[in-house]
Design a protein around this motif. Sequence first.
Motif, PDB file in Angstrom:
ATOM      1  N   VAL A 195       0.802  -1.206   0.037  1.00 45.30           N
ATOM      2  CA  VAL A 195       0.132  -0.018  -0.052  1.00 45.30           C
ATOM      3  C   VAL A 195       0.793   1.511   0.077  1.00 45.30           C
ATOM      4  N   GLY A 196       0.891   2.083  -0.926  1.00 50.01           N
ATOM      5  CA  GLY A 196       1.673   3.210  -1.179  1.00 50.01           C
ATOM      6  C   GLY A 196       3.106   3.150  -1.031  1.00 50.01           C
ATOM      7  N   SER A 197       3.860   4.203  -0.898  1.00 49.34           N
ATOM      8  CA  SER A 197       5.370   3.963  -0.602  1.00 49.34           C
ATOM      9  C   SER A 197       5.870   4.463   0.467  1.00 49.34           C
ATOM     10  N   ASN A 198       6.020   3.536   1.475  1.00 47.62           N
ATOM     11  CA  ASN A 198       6.320   4.212   2.965  1.00 47.62           C
ATOM     12  C   ASN A 198       7.331   2.930   3.692  1.00 47.62           C
ATOM     13  N   SER A 199       8.701   3.403   3.649  1.00 43.06           N
ATOM     14  CA  SER A 199       9.711   2.203   4.258  1.00 43.06           C
ATOM     15  C   SER A 199       9.397   1.834   5.705  1.00 43.06           C
ATOM     16  N   ASN A 200       8.560   2.480   6.323  1.00 42.99           N
ATOM     17  CA  ASN A 200       7.969   2.245   7.575  1.00 42.99           C
ATOM     18  C   ASN A 200       6.693   1.854   7.788  1.00 42.99           C
ATOM     19  N   ARG A 201       6.097   1.476   6.792  1.00 47.41           N
ATOM     20  CA  ARG A 201       4.816   0.867   6.966  1.00 47.41           C
ATOM     21  C   ARG A 201       4.595  -0.675   6.927  1.00 47.41           C
ATOM     22  N   TRP A 202       4.350  -1.297   8.381  1.00 50.89           N
ATOM     23  CA  TRP A 202       4.262  -2.385   8.491  1.00 50.89           C
ATOM     24  C   TRP A 202       2.852  -2.875   9.395  1.00 50.89           C
ATOM     25  N   ASN A 203       1.774  -3.072   8.648  1.00 52.12           N
ATOM     26  CA  ASN A 203       0.518  -3.168   9.556  1.00 52.12           C
ATOM     27  C   ASN A 203      -0.027  -4.549   9.370  1.00 52.12           C
ATOM     28  N   PHE A 204      -0.703  -5.162  10.286  1.00 50.67           N
ATOM     29  CA  PHE A 204      -1.261  -6.283  10.221  1.00 50.67           C
ATOM     30  C   PHE A 204      -2.797  -6.505  10.755  1.00 50.67           C
ATOM     31  N   ALA A 205      -3.731  -7.157  10.197  1.00 50.10           N
ATOM     32  CA  ALA A 205      -4.970  -7.323  10.939  1.00 50.10           C
ATOM     33  C   ALA A 205      -5.608  -8.579  10.622  1.00 50.10           C
ATOM     34  N   TYR A 206      -6.328  -9.370  11.523  1.00 46.40           N
ATOM     35  CA  TYR A 206      -6.880 -10.465  11.371  1.00 46.40           C
ATOM     36  C   TYR A 206      -8.313 -10.766  11.938  1.00 46.40           C
ATOM     37  N   ARG A 207      -8.917 -11.560  11.502  1.00 53.67           N
ATOM     38  CA  ARG A 207     -10.143 -12.063  11.802  1.00 53.67           C
ATOM     39  C   ARG A 207     -10.342 -13.372  12.704  1.00 53.67           C
ATOM     40  N   ALA A 208     -11.002 -13.626  13.620  1.00 59.31           N
ATOM     41  CA  ALA A 208     -10.911 -14.589  14.186  1.00 59.31           C
ATOM     42  C   ALA A 208     -12.582 -15.117  14.701  1.00 59.31           C
ATOM     43  N   GLU A 209     -12.454 -16.393  14.665  1.00 56.27           N
ATOM     44  CA  GLU A 209     -14.018 -16.984  14.927  1.00 56.27           C
ATOM     45  C   GLU A 209     -14.443 -16.404  16.253  1.00 56.27           C
ATOM     46  N   GLY A 210     -15.718 -15.637  16.518  1.00 54.48           N
ATOM     47  CA  GLY A 210     -16.008 -15.449  17.699  1.00 54.48           C
ATOM     48  C   GLY A 210     -15.916 -13.785  17.911  1.00 54.48           C
ATOM     49  N   ASP A 211     -15.047 -13.148  17.035  1.00 53.94           N
ATOM     50  CA  ASP A 211     -14.610 -11.692  17.066  1.00 53.94           C
ATOM     51  C   ASP A 211     -15.788 -10.974  16.485  1.00 53.94           C
ATOM     52  N   LYS A 212     -16.420  -9.746  17.024  1.00 50.92           N
ATOM     53  CA  LYS A 212     -17.211  -8.894  16.481  1.00 50.92           C
ATOM     54  C   LYS A 212     -16.368  -8.004  15.149  1.00 50.92           C
ATOM     55  N   LYS A 213     -15.315  -7.724  15.421  1.00 51.53           N
ATOM     56  CA  LYS A 213     -14.623  -6.991  14.286  1.00 51.53           C
ATOM     57  C   LYS A 213     -13.085  -7.285  14.476  1.00 51.53           C
ATOM     58  N   PRO A 214     -12.370  -6.882  13.409  1.00 48.81           N
ATOM     59  CA  PRO A 214     -11.143  -7.259  13.192  1.00 48.81           C
ATOM     60  C   PRO A 214     -10.115  -6.813  14.404  1.00 48.81           C
ATOM     61  N   ARG A 215      -9.069  -7.491  14.495  1.00 51.82           N
ATOM     62  CA  ARG A 215      -7.996  -6.874  15.408  1.00 51.82           C
ATOM     63  C   ARG A 215      -6.844  -6.207  14.562  1.00 51.82           C
ATOM     64  N   ALA A 216      -6.397  -5.155  14.994  1.00 52.72           N
ATOM     65  CA  ALA A 216      -5.168  -4.912  14.113  1.00 52.72           C
ATOM     66  C   ALA A 216      -4.127  -4.023  14.878  1.00 52.72           C
ATOM     67  N   THR A 217      -2.808  -3.795  14.258  1.00 56.90           N
ATOM     68  CA  THR A 217      -1.853  -3.244  14.822  1.00 56.90           C
ATOM     69  C   THR A 217      -1.154  -2.705  13.607  1.00 56.90           C
ATOM     70  N   ALA A 218       0.091  -1.819  14.253  1.00 54.13           N
ATOM     71  CA  ALA A 218       1.046  -1.204  13.381  1.00 54.13           C
ATOM     72  C   ALA A 218       2.276  -1.541  14.004  1.00 54.13           C
ATOM     73  N   LEU A 219       3.291  -1.993  13.249  1.00 55.65           N
ATOM     74  CA  LEU A 219       4.554  -2.186  14.001  1.00 55.65           C
ATOM     75  C   LEU A 219       5.510  -1.151  13.442  1.00 55.65           C
ATOM     76  N   PHE A 220       5.990  -0.656  14.847  1.00 51.67           N
ATOM     77  CA  PHE A 220       6.641   0.603  14.617  1.00 51.67           C
ATOM     78  C   PHE A 220       8.236   0.148  14.855  1.00 51.67           C
TER      79      PHE A 220
END
Length: 228
Positions: free
Chosen positions: A202-227
């Motif tokens: 996504v785009g051009s950013n050498s510091n962009r490291w993001n992650f998201a996932y869905r798991a059974e039973g969760d109402k919404k995704p869980r996500a984080t940005a790695l610094f």
Amino acid sequence: AVDAVLSIGEHGDYPVNKLGQKMYPRKRFFDEALAVMKRAGRHVPLFNDKHFSYRWDWAREMVDTARANRMPLMGGSSVPLAQRRPYLDVPRGSRITEAISIHGGALESYGFHGLEVLQSMVEARGTGETGIARVQVLEGDALFEAADKGRWSMDLAEAAMLAELKRQPRSMRRLLSEHENTSPHGILIEYRDGLRATVLKVGSNSNRWNFAYRAEGDKKPRATALFN
């Protein structure tokens, strides 16, 4: 007086082969470090930043040489060890249904980090690691067509970007398409246990490291940005 070697054979101006791989001198750095160890009569652990080599035979030789000398040899990415904002740890045994890892760079070098981020998270899932059945790289329109068919989720990608931007992205389709003259690309992975995951540029950013996932039973995704 050396306890270990950290080899980062990357920074510099190196040629590119016909496959589009930059010919980083990681094998040469390994050989030179090994020569010093042999003169000293002592082999110490070596960590290689990212993959061992752009050539399979050289990578194989590095592994075989390390084993023959009982020398710990590791390789991979530093990004999974970065601070996670917000903090996110996938609970052991989670039943993950979909995951996305996002980076902002070139396919080979940054894609490698993106794969490592993805794997460091999803390997905590309930089935344990059973291996990968299929890997596919898509670019441009083919990537968007895969999203339209449900192969990967725009809204999950938006959740991953929200962890970084702290605001809802204007449009994932726009973010994927608007940078320079490069077409967007994604690495689509199908695990043997049925999990489908995506590594997305996504785009051009050498510091962009993001992650998201869905798991059974969760109402919404869980996500984080790695610094990193």
